[in-house]
Design a protein around this motif. Sequence first.
Motif, PDB file in Angstrom:
ATOM      1  N   LEU A   5       0.902  -1.416   0.052  1.00 36.72           N
ATOM      2  CA  LEU A   5      -0.115   0.005   0.021  1.00 36.72           C
ATOM      3  C   LEU A   5       0.873   1.260  -0.221  1.00 36.72           C
ATOM      4  N   TYR A   9       0.635   3.919  -2.812  1.00 35.32           N
ATOM      5  CA  TYR A   9       0.750   5.541  -2.441  1.00 35.32           C
ATOM      6  C   TYR A   9       1.517   6.490  -2.855  1.00 35.32           C
ATOM      7  N   ILE A  27     -10.742   3.470  -5.378  1.00 34.57           N
ATOM      8  CA  ILE A  27     -10.485   2.807  -3.972  1.00 34.57           C
ATOM      9  C   ILE A  27     -11.707   2.891  -2.908  1.00 34.57           C
TER      10      ILE A  27
END
Length: 72
Positions: A5, A9, A27
């Motif tokens: 993640l 990001y 998302i």
Amino acid sequence: MTQLLEKAYTQVAQLPDNAQDAIASLILNALADEEQWTEQFANSQDALATLALEALAEHQAGNTLPPDPKAL
């Protein structure tokens, strides 16, 4: 935050604002869908239990046939 993640990001943060917003919307929509499915499944347990009991009663009463692999 997981490493995957965090990697996502970092990559998304480098995109233009409109692309970041599009990905954020995807998302958030996916999370909302997951929550809705979880809620619907949790709320369906009584109905599923009732259907299972009805099916079992029909089977025990001799009102069912064995599966026919050719019909599948």
